[in-house]
Write a protein that holds these residues in place. Structure first.
Motif: not given
Length: 92
Positions: A38-57
Motif C-alpha cells: 500500500q506504500g506505507d512504512e512500517v516502523r518498529i521502535s527499537g528495531f528499525g523501519t521497513f519501506g519501499v525503494s523505487e528504481r527507475g527504468e
C-alpha cells in the motif's frame, strides 16, 4: 538462521509452542508485506523501519550479446536498522 530456526527461537524466548510462534511470524510478515504494498512504512521502535525503494527504468546490456536492453522500473523492499540494533551490532 532460517525460518524454522527463527520460529524455534521465538517459541523458546516467548514461551509459545512452535505452531503458535509460526502463526505469529506468518502474521507479522503478511502484515508488513501488505503495508508495503500500500506504500506505507512500517516502523518498529527499537528495531528499525521497513519501506519501499523505487528504481527507475534504466539501460543495461545483455551479457551474452552485448546488445543494449531496457530494464524496467521496479519496487524493492528496504530495511533501515534502528539505533538499538546498530549499537548492539557495533558493541556500543
Amino acid at each position: 538462521m532460517n525460518q524454522t530456526d527463527l520460529i524455534a527461537a521465538v517459541a523458546e524466548r516467548a514461551g509459545l509452542s512452535k505452531a503458535d510462534a509460526g502463526k505469529a511470524l506468518e502474521a507479522l510478515v503478511g502484515t508488513i508485506t501488505d503495508s508495503l504494498k500500500q506504500g506505507d512504512e512500517v516502523r518498529i521502535s527499537g528495531f528499525g523501519t521497513f519501506g519501499v525503494s523505487e528504481r527507475g527504468e534504466r539501460q543495461g546490456r545483455n551479457p551474452q550479446t552485448g546488445e543494449p536492453i531496457t530494464i524496467g522500473a521496479s519496487k524493492s523492499a528496504k530495511f533501515t536498522a534502528g539505533k538499538a540494533v546498530k549499537e548492539a551490532l557495533n558493541g556500543d
